[in-house]
Enzyme design. Structure first.
Site, mmCIF file in Angstrom:
data_model
loop_
_atom_site.group_PDB
_atom_site.id
_atom_site.type_symbol
_atom_site.label_atom_id
_atom_site.label_comp_id
_atom_site.label_asym_id
_atom_site.label_seq_id
_atom_site.Cartn_x
_atom_site.Cartn_y
_atom_site.Cartn_z
ATOM 1 N N ASP A 8 4.763 -30.936 -2.038
ATOM 2 C CA ASP A 8 4.161 -29.950 -2.919
ATOM 3 C C ASP A 8 4.192 -28.602 -2.216
ATOM 4 O O ASP A 8 3.728 -28.473 -1.078
ATOM 5 C CB ASP A 8 2.712 -30.332 -3.247
ATOM 6 N N ASP A 129 0.691 -35.121 -17.250
ATOM 7 C CA ASP A 129 -0.484 -35.052 -16.380
ATOM 8 C C ASP A 129 -1.724 -35.168 -17.261
ATOM 9 O O ASP A 129 -1.831 -34.456 -18.260
ATOM 10 C CB ASP A 129 -0.504 -33.722 -15.626
#
Length: 238
Positions: A8, A129
């Site tokens: 990330d 998500d």
């Protein structure tokens, strides 16, 4: 089941967030390309990359770091975060990405997902998500009334390569993935489903693998913290 080590990216660094909060970022490294190469050398078959700044900005922000990773490694990589138009999709694929992940646009512009999947077969994934079964968009900052399964089913016949399903409340919390919800989604659609969020132990990987229907698992913090040994995990899954 494929294990995807996660990188990330925030401000050019490798970080992990806690439950998607940008303020709750822990920096794990300042050289993403070196980290990606280490994952490859440990035996990883894929890399999972996220441009966190890009997810909020709605356009690529950590492009230099992503390109450095692509130049340093030879295994396929998928990228999500801030990819919201055909030009950006095409640009990333031209730079060597194996797969782009479309999240926010899957809710806001589902026709773009279908168009991209048709134009680039096998190279488009949908990132879903969710909190409590409802889809969140724009870097998880906005919650919708769209249910996870309903969104996934919209792309059943679109030629999407995979669905990456993240339970936001589990992400970075080291509390285990939502196996039941991920398995239910995998059984509701024919698109391969990859689990993300909370994968923090060998037991978690085994639980996901034992469903015999979840196609992949993404892990980040557990690899950086040493809770999962990547080489050992890859051997056990093989």
């Amino acid at each position: 089941m494929i294990l995807y080590p996660a990188i990330d990216l925030k401000d050019g660094n490798c970080v992990r967030l806690l439950r998607g909060e940008m303020e709750a970022a822990t920096v794990f490294g300042t050289d993403p390309a070196a980290q990606a190469l280490a994952f490859q050398q440990a035996g990883a078959e894929w890399l999972h990359l996220v441009d966190l700044n890009g997810a909020f900005a709605g356009k690529p922000v950590n492009g230099a770091a992503v390109e450095a990773i692509l130049n340093a490694t030879s295994i396929p990589a998928q990228l999500g975060g801030g990819i919201r138009d055909m030009a950006t999709i095409e640009g990333w694929l031209d730079k060597g990405l194996a797969r782009v992940i479309l999240g926010t646009v899957a809710v806001e512009q589902p026709d773009l997902v279908r168009e991209a999947a048709m134009a680039f077969p096998g190279k488009i994934a949908v990132g879903i998500d969710a909190r409590n079964g409802r889809v969140a968009t724009r870097g998880w900052a906005e919650e919708t009334n769209v249910m996870v399964t309903d969104l996934a089913r919209q792309f059943q016949d679109a030629g999407v390569a995979a669905i990456i399903y993240t339970d936001i409340d589990r992400d970075g919390a080291m509390q285990g993935p939502n196996v039941a919800a991920t398995e239910a989604l995998a059984r509701a659609v024919t698109i391969p489903v990859i689990a993300s969020g909370g994968v923090s132990s060998m037991a978690d990987l085994k639980a996901l693998n034992d469903t015999r229907i979840i196609a992949g698992a993404i892990s980040g913090r557990a690899l950086y913290d040493g809770a999962i040994d990547l080489a050992e995990a890859l051997r056990s899954l093989a």
